[in-house]
Motif scaffolding. Structure first.
Motif, PDB file in Angstrom:
ATOM      1  N   ASP A   1      -5.428  10.334  -0.784  1.00  0.00           N
ATOM      2  CA  ASP A   1      -4.658  10.014   0.412  1.00  0.00           C
ATOM      3  C   ASP A   1      -4.595  11.039   1.592  1.00  0.00           C
TER       4      ASP A   1
ATOM      5  N   THR B   1       6.510   8.442   1.102  1.00  0.00           N
ATOM      6  CA  THR B   1       6.141   6.994   1.082  1.00  0.00           C
ATOM      7  C   THR B   1       4.735   6.572   1.080  1.00  0.00           C
TER       8      THR B   1
ATOM      9  N   SER C   1       0.825  -1.083  -0.115  1.00  0.00           N
ATOM     10  CA  SER C   1       0.165  -0.133   0.015  1.00  0.00           C
ATOM     11  C   SER C   1       0.783   1.124   0.186  1.00  0.00           C
ATOM     12  N   ILE C   2       2.040   1.116  -0.145  1.00  0.00           N
ATOM     13  CA  ILE C   2       2.780   2.360  -0.137  1.00  0.00           C
ATOM     14  C   ILE C   2       2.884   2.781  -1.628  1.00  0.00           C
ATOM     15  N   ASN C   3       3.397   4.230  -1.781  1.00  0.00           N
ATOM     16  CA  ASN C   3       3.359   4.924  -3.169  1.00  0.00           C
ATOM     17  C   ASN C   3       4.066   4.047  -3.892  1.00  0.00           C
ATOM     18  N   GLU C   4       3.738   3.861  -5.208  1.00  0.00           N
ATOM     19  CA  GLU C   4       4.175   3.062  -6.283  1.00  0.00           C
ATOM     20  C   GLU C   4       5.316   3.493  -6.607  1.00  0.00           C
ATOM     21  N   ASN C   5       5.350   5.015  -6.944  1.00  0.00           N
ATOM     22  CA  ASN C   5       6.682   5.617  -7.383  1.00  0.00           C
ATOM     23  C   ASN C   5       7.903   5.311  -6.400  1.00  0.00           C
TER      24      ASN C   5
ATOM     25  N   ARG D   1       0.163   8.560  -2.155  1.00  0.00           N
ATOM     26  CA  ARG D   1       0.092   7.787  -3.465  1.00  0.00           C
ATOM     27  C   ARG D   1      -0.739   8.839  -4.315  1.00  0.00           C
ATOM     28  N   ASN D   2      -1.662   9.703  -4.112  1.00  0.00           N
ATOM     29  CA  ASN D   2      -2.356  10.737  -4.632  1.00  0.00           C
ATOM     30  C   ASN D   2      -3.304  11.615  -3.978  1.00  0.00           C
TER      31      ASN D   2
END
Lengths: 559, 559
Positions: free
Chosen positions: B198, B191, A52-56, B194-195
């Motif tokens: 969030d 981290t 669930s963390i930032n994909e980037n 995400r967008n």
């Protein structure tokens, strides 16, 4: 839908996780709020669980401290002697710091010494005077935040240095000090990148700071290939092609990165090359990000360093007022090698004041770059002058470092070129060697079996056998089917011959082991590598089976 | 559509910008590539022109160095004496650095001194020993990059400090050193976010690092209001309501920030409060980000600092294994105040190893935190012990700083509470005072006319009149129609009475000038402010016209 009418106020996921709930069932509490969508026996991941963390963040790849480095650290813990040539970290490999700047910063850290009657016994008078000067530029010494752009007095010294270097005025208000050059690069890329449709032209092979940061901020890397056969030259036709390809995918190319002198490739850009690429930036409406952190590290006399800013201003109006340029420098490289101090700057040219204000604002969120690093930067751009007490010592120390780096660049290139199936351009500048390793097909097969990228496979074997910790070329970007590794030229000069001998022994045995077809290796041995590569078409079918190297038939490299 | 059949290879936007092209016309070159969409007489913006940079960068607001700070800097340039209380920067306001840590770091910067026969004349033996210890933890001194997480030896010292503080084990591999706490906060938010869907729960009033970073990384700030009447207490009903509201807008709330002791509000969270909010985090599946940088700054004895981690582990299984927690600390605050050195750490609790690896990877992109800052951190968590030569001096210096801060907290709170229309909670901890300024309607009107937010208007007037540079409360988030300002409690103790007198003179004259209805101000004066606020309903209609304060009729504040 399963409606839990009463969820206890102390909700216990430890027990929930053990509940047997049918897949897809929705769970609601008494207020009707959806709590968890459960699959059989599992619960929703927590916010910092990997899924669930930032994909980037996950996409970021940073090879310099990747698998090889981690394995090297493990081996070191186990007691093996490791030669860390994976990162340009001169002091870690025994380079001594220059005395004068360290004296000045030590005095700035301990200002009470300035009143100590014994201070003259351990510090020279010009270091004392300089420490007083820098303390007078701060508002509260090294313990106080500075302006978020850095101390005004030091930005002025940087501007004066740039003026002396380029022969054009430089404005301290357009120079921002940073915790090392990387932080500046990251900030500028964050300013430029809006979404995944924004493209940044990056040289390949490249320093992975760029790829990693572009991934982190969700942009698109647009690679342009440097030409290994012409000593890693920058061919604008390649760049143009990359831009066209990117555009056809709907990408807006917004910036171009150059690394001059090159990392990992060590080449110096010529004046003609720089002019051409500045015109290209104008034509294509690109910001030029000029990574010039190795400007002091030059190991030949034919192609001295020239800054992108000087060339831009040399070209005169209108282009000199049109191309947006940000250039980066640092105390980490050069003959200083003060990596751990994290001092750097960037200078902005042709950016409108509103954008400069935005950059200032974002810099201010993390308050200020570290102040000791700023003082190092001041010292680097304003070193002792003839007549100063410390001048002679400082000059001798500096020359010794640079002279030795020049020798090491030569020893290393020659060493690589004496190895079987290894060819290497000379390191004109910077602090890296980037030899091409011609992996035999059997080695590539063995790598595949081991589940490794072929150059990673080779570098891991090298590490295990010799303790030499390098970075596989794939971490910097590679053409298909071509393999490299990067080492720094930083091991101590006296240790260099032994390191190169150890490398040669490993490499030549590796090649012996994996070369299935003797004719192929005989062919390479018959033509010992010279400084420049020559390419020839070899019909592999004529040579017989075993020469289909990773699917690249028909055209193969020899000299 | 205007098709330019031949664009010259050297494309000249200087001339283009002077072309008269009809609005909306598209310009294509001979290859059909769209070059510029022109409006009459203009050209496409360049990539770093303000209209084309990352929108998130533009959205960032950072009040601590905002309009007030910029105006203060201008006034300072013009020769006015400015008292910078806008940022917690103790050394800038005259606090002297602690001697022992500075001696150690100075020696680490100048390792050649360790062999100097005269070193004992200027440095005590325990500082020399400690410098040798820290140098032995580095691989190449302060000039070498460390591991990207920080030096393992110092992370071990931090872990031991946390173990002593909390009474529970701490794992050095889950502690990362950073260039100041802000950088760590920024990395963790990057981290998590995400967008824009969030959400991060942030206390209001808040330290604007959080709002700025959430904007920069494109997330959503979900505010929860602290309760001024109960000394800025954290009421979980408010937080729950904020979560509900955010969810109704489709936002996934993923993390909760607490600042303990509070910035700008100065309150200390009680053990009961911490327990309750940890349960809340468990229930709502939130990461807790615990900003504990002021843990050494406590100015009362009833509510000592307790870390979120200690409470979490006190609560036992299952919760102690469930709630993900990241806590932050720094050398910038406490009685050290070494802001300019940029040393900080964060500790991760209950994060899975894969996420810790990702955090490590991203940290490695900027190579390593500055090494001198790491040594300061080591010294902070491992100060001189009884029996050490420097112990007495170190302890005296530390006590003097903390004792004086405690006195200053009191002088400032009392000073504010003696002013007309100003009420202020006592600063229990941290280093700020956050008085509420009851602006009369006429002042609010005057601010509107001047195009300023009312509290900015007040703070600017204060700055011009007295040189006191504060931050308007709106920069930290405010309830509608309620106004504050933030000052640090850092001006020198001996200057404090004069500063508060100067503040009072300005404030009381300001209030006199803008109070249209005398009865209103008489009413406030009749009930002198005490430590705790009392609220009462006043029927403004009964008081007559002039009391419709910024549209808030019917309920108004008095004591």
């Amino acid at each position: 839908m399963l409606l839990i009418s009463k969820i206890p106020p102390f909700f216990d996921p430890w027990r929930w996780s053990r509940l047997e709930i049918d897949e897809g069932v929705e769970v609601k509490d008494s207020e009707g709020t959806k709590r968890r969508r459960a699959t059989r026996g599992t619960i929703m991941p927590k916010p910092l669980d990997h899924e669930s963390i930032n994909e980037n963040v996950k996409k970021v790849a940073y090879a310099v401290r990747g698998e090889l480095y981690l394995r090297a650290s493990e081996l070191q813990k186990e007691g093996k002697k490791i030669i860390f040539t994976n990162v340009g970290n001169p002091h870690a490999l025994g380079q001594k710091p220059l005395t004068f700047p360290r004296q000045v910063v030590a005095l700035c850290q301990a200002p009470f010494l300035l009143d100590d009657p014994n201070v003259g016994l351990v510090f020279p008078a010009d270091a004392i005077a300089r420490a007083k000067h820098y303390l007078s530029l701060t508002s509260g010494g090294l313990g106080a935040y500075s302006d978020s752009r850095g101390l005004p007095g030091i930005r002025k010294e940087v501007a004066e240095f740039i003026e002396r270097r380029d022969g054009y005025p430089s404005n301290p208000d357009l120079i921002f000090l940073t915790d090392g050059a990387s932080k500046g690069v990251m900030q500028m890329l964050n300013t430029i990148i809006r979404n995944e449709k924004d493209g940044i032209l990056v040289p390949v092979p490249q320093y992975p700071l760029y790829s990693a940061t572009i991934q982190l901020y969700g942009g698109s890397l647009v690679p342009y290939y440097l030409d290994e056969e012409s000593n890693w030259g920058l061919d604008l036709n390649n760049v143009r092609q990359s831009v066209m390809q990117a555009r056809s995918k709907g990408i807006t190319v917004r910036a171009m990165v150059i690394i001059n002198p090159g990392n990992p490739t060590g080449q110096c850009l010529s004046e003609a090359n720089l002019r051409e690429l500045l015109r290209f930036c104008l034509y294509e409406n690109l910001v030029l990000l000029a990574d010039e952190v190795y400007q002091q590290n030059i190991y030949q006399d034919e192609r001295p360093f020239i800054s992108a800013k000087k060339i831009l201003l040399d070209m005169g109006l209108p282009i000199s007022k049109e191309v947006q340029l940000v250039s980066f420098h640092t105390v980490s490289k050069g003959y200083w090698g003060e990596c751990g101090q994290r001092g750097g700057y960037f200078e902005m040219t042709n950016l409108p004041p509103e954008t400069v204000d935005e950059v200032y604002k974002v810099a201010s969120v993390s308050l200020s770059p570290n102040v000791p690093g700023q003082i190092f930067l001041g010292l680097m751009v304003n070193p002792p002058k003839p007549g100063d007490i410390s001048y002679l010592k400082f000059t001798e120390e500096s020359k010794a470092v640079l002279g030795s780096l020049r020798k090491r660049a030569r020893i290393m290139t020659d060493g690589f070129n004496s190895c079987r199936n290894v060819v290497c351009n000379f390191t004109e500048g910077a602090m890296y060697s980037f030899p091409q390793i011609r992996l035999p097909p059997k080695a590539i097969e063995a790598a595949k079996k081991a589940g490794k990228v072929p150059d990673v496979f080779y570098c891991l074997k090298l590490l295990e056998a010799t303790g030499i910790s390098t970075v596989p070329g794939s971490g910097f970007g590679q053409k298909e089917g071509v393999f490299h590794l990067r080492t720094t030229i930083l091991p101590a000069e006296e240790e260099m011959p032994a390191i190169m001998a150890s490398f040669k022994k490993f490499n030549d045995e590796f090649m012996e082991q994996y070369e299935g077809y003797r004719g192929y290796s005989r062919m390479l041995r018959a033509a010992p590598p010279k400084r420049h590569l020559l390419w020839a078409v070899v019909d592999l079918d004529e040579l017989g089976p075993g020469c289909d190297i990773d699917g690249h038939r028909g055209l193969y490299v020899t000299r």
